[in-house]
Write a protein that holds these residues in place. Structure first.
Motif, PDB file in Angstrom:
ATOM      1  N   ASP A  55      -0.366   7.067   2.340  1.00  6.59           N
ATOM      2  CA  ASP A  55      -0.620   5.986   1.927  1.00  6.59           C
ATOM      3  C   ASP A  55       0.502   4.869   2.715  1.00  6.59           C
ATOM      4  O   ASP A  55       1.887   5.351   2.441  1.00  6.59           O
ATOM      5  CB  ASP A  55      -1.341   5.708   0.431  1.00  6.59           C
TER       6      ASP A  55
ATOM      7  N   HIS B 252       5.986   3.688   2.886  1.00  8.57           N
ATOM      8  CA  HIS B 252       5.278   4.131   2.170  1.00  8.57           C
ATOM      9  C   HIS B 252       5.214   3.913   0.945  1.00  8.57           C
ATOM     10  O   HIS B 252       4.814   4.087  -0.033  1.00  8.57           O
ATOM     11  CB  HIS B 252       5.565   5.378   2.517  1.00  8.57           C
TER      12      HIS B 252
ATOM     13  N   TYR C 158       1.793   0.872   5.053  1.00  9.05           N
ATOM     14  CA  TYR C 158       1.066  -0.010   5.812  1.00  9.05           C
ATOM     15  C   TYR C 158       2.234   0.771   6.967  1.00  9.05           C
ATOM     16  O   TYR C 158       3.421   0.472   7.021  1.00  9.05           O
ATOM     17  CB  TYR C 158       0.938  -1.079   5.812  1.00  9.05           C
TER      18      TYR C 158
ATOM     19  N   SER D  38      -4.060   4.922   4.827  1.00 13.20           N
ATOM     20  CA  SER D  38      -4.430   6.095   4.239  1.00 13.20           C
ATOM     21  C   SER D  38      -3.711   7.144   4.841  1.00 13.20           C
ATOM     22  O   SER D  38      -4.095   7.586   5.398  1.00 13.20           O
ATOM     23  CB  SER D  38      -5.719   6.014   3.836  1.00 13.20           C
ATOM     24  N   ALA D  39      -3.324   8.457   3.644  1.00 12.18           N
ATOM     25  CA  ALA D  39      -3.080   9.415   4.612  1.00 12.18           C
ATOM     26  C   ALA D  39      -3.860  10.238   5.184  1.00 12.18           C
ATOM     27  O   ALA D  39      -5.339  10.677   4.629  1.00 12.18           O
ATOM     28  CB  ALA D  39      -2.802   9.873   3.276  1.00 12.18           C
TER      29      ALA D  39
ATOM     30  N   GLN E 284      -4.915   9.607   7.932  1.00  8.84           N
ATOM     31  CA  GLN E 284      -6.194   8.412   9.332  1.00  8.84           C
ATOM     32  C   GLN E 284      -5.113   8.871   9.852  1.00  8.84           C
ATOM     33  O   GLN E 284      -4.017   8.508  10.433  1.00  8.84           O
ATOM     34  CB  GLN E 284      -5.635   7.419   8.746  1.00  8.84           C
TER      35      GLN E 284
ATOM     36  N   SER F  17       0.332  -1.172   0.062  1.00  8.17           N
ATOM     37  CA  SER F  17       0.657   0.191  -0.032  1.00  8.17           C
ATOM     38  C   SER F  17       1.281   1.464   0.174  1.00  8.17           C
ATOM     39  O   SER F  17       1.792   1.341   0.771  1.00  8.17           O
ATOM     40  CB  SER F  17      -0.880  -0.088   1.305  1.00  8.17           C
ATOM     41  N   GLY F  18       0.927   2.316  -0.896  1.00  5.39           N
ATOM     42  CA  GLY F  18       1.669   3.886  -0.782  1.00  5.39           C
ATOM     43  C   GLY F  18       1.832   3.694  -1.867  1.00  5.39           C
ATOM     44  O   GLY F  18       2.656   1.867  -3.340  1.00  5.39           O
TER      45      GLY F  18
ATOM     46  N   ASN G  68      -2.574  -1.568   7.039  1.00  2.09           N
ATOM     47  CA  ASN G  68      -3.297  -0.138   6.104  1.00  2.09           C
ATOM     48  C   ASN G  68      -3.436   0.454   6.537  1.00  2.09           C
ATOM     49  O   ASN G  68      -4.671   0.435   6.999  1.00  2.09           O
ATOM     50  CB  ASN G  68      -3.748  -0.943   4.435  1.00  2.09           C
TER      51      ASN G  68
END
Length: 412
Positions: free
Chosen positions: A333, A353, A335, A376-377, A379, A281-282, A374
């Protein structure tokens, strides 16, 4: 995408969901960040212990010299006190002899008084005899004497006084004078001896007080020497422990580097020659400010004077001053590669990232994400705190690229 790549991607996603630490180059790199951070901390602690040991050794050398000087001073004082004791003993002996002589002289003086009294009685009898026998000249000569002590002077001019009386009077007066002079001289000498003895005793007392103070000071030095030796022993053990810890961490960091290299080599090879990129992720970028409630940077990236024991003098990130408990968000984004605690960082999270880019969040009061999640930006992943080495509530935020810390301001 080939079938084989789809299968590998699916397996990678399954592993990311199954294991606490997802498999992948970026994850290995993020773990290396933790170990590298631990290695830096261990090296710093070893350097601090070595510096403290050097200070303790310098202090020990000073204490040993001061103790040696104090010992020498005490030995010299012992010699001086011994000399004064000898002088006082000698003066006591002289005083005792003079007192004995004075006693004898006083006895002689008493005998002279008795002789004087007897001579006076004899003179009175001779006067009575002369009176009874009509010796007018002898009586007139005696009557003309004004006092008994002047008999000597008077008798020189009175021929009528017999030669025997003249000699007896001369001897008696001389004896009295000698005894009185001797007694006065001995009293004066005795006073001088007593004065010198009192002065010597005072000096001896002052030296004794000074010596006692030196001995007390020496006791303090010896105690400090013992404590400093114990401290040096403890620091030696701490340095040895840190050296072992550094060696283990260096070995582990090297192992992680080798694992990263092996993983990179394995991921770049495939049966059909295609390049494999692990699913993560990212996209290797960050875009969000990690602490939405505050944009105040209390300590920038780079060298600094912390004033806080245990804090690094090279700041590998930025400190964002914020209220305790406010939200910390993911900068991009990715993990969660690692969560944990250390006494320097406090509660921390590392987010990978992609493409070798990781972000690190420290001193948190609590977590809102777990290892392997995971995110997200923007979060929320945790909350501002002051755990670890921190002088107050703030977020310490770092950006790492290919296992090297960089200035976060260049990436946000």
């Amino acid at each position: 995408m080939t079938k084989k790549r789809i299968i590998k991607a699916a397996m990678t996603c399954m592993l990311a969901a199954t294991f606490v630490f997802p498999v992948g180059i970026n994850n290995i790199n993020s773990l290396s960040i933790v170990k590298a951070d631990d290695l830096d901390d261990a090296k710093k602690e070893k350097e601090e212990a070595e510096a403290k040991k050097k200070e303790a050794e310098d202090k020990l050398a000073t204490l040993n010299q001061e103790a040696a000087d104090t010992n020498a001073a005490i030995e010299q004082l012992d010699v001086e006190i011994g000399e004064y004791n000898a002088k006082i003993a000698e003066l006591k002996e002289q005083r005792n002899k003079l007192q004995a002589q004075l006693t004898i002289t006083e006895m002689k003086l008493q005998n002279a008084h008795i002789m004087e009294k007897n001579q006076y009685a004899s003179m009175k009898k001779r006067m009575q005899y002369a009176y009874e026998n009509g010796d007018i000249d002898y009586i007139s000569a005696l009557i003309s004497i004004e006092d008994f002590d002047s008999i000597l002077n008077q008798s020189e001019y009175v021929e009528q006084v017999s030669t025997f009386d003249q000699e007896q009077l001369n001897k008696l007066i001389a004896i009295k004078k000698d005894i009185a002079d001797g007694e006065e001289k001995m009293k004066q000498k005795l006073k001088e001896i007593n004065d010198v003895k009192a002065e010597n005793e005072a000096q001896q007392g002052a030296l004794q007080v000074f010596q006692d103070e030196k001995k007390e000071k020496l006791g303090e030095y010896n105690l400090q020497i013992s404590e400093t030796n114990s401290l040096i022993t403890e620091l030696d053990e701490d340095i040895e422990t840190k050296a072992s810890e550094i060696a283990a961490l260096e070995a582990e960091v090297e192992k992680k580097r080798q694992e990263a290299a092996a993983a990179a080599a394995a991921s770049s090879s495939s049966d059909d020659g295609d390049t494999y990129v692990p699913v993560i992720s990212g996209d290797g970028t960050i875009c969000c400010w990690p602490c939405p409630s505050s944009y105040y940077i209390s300590s920038p990236y780079g060298p600094r004077d912390t004033g806080i024991s245990g804090a690094s003098t090279w700041h590998r990130g930025i400190d964002i001053g914020a209220d305790y408990g406010v939200s910390i968000v993911a900068a991009g984004d990715g993990y969660v590669a690692s969560t944990g605690y250390s006494y320097i960082r406090g509660n921390y999270i590392i987010i990978s990232h992609g493409n070798g880019l990781c972000t690190l969040y420290q001193h948190m009061s609590g977590f809102a994400a777990s290892t392997g999640d995971n995110v997200s930006a923007g979060q929320t992943i945790g909350y501002v705190g002051e755990t670890g080495v921190a002088s107050g509530a703030h977020l310490h935020f770092e950006v790492w690229v290919n296992e090297e810390p960089v200035n976060p301001r260049n990436y946000i």
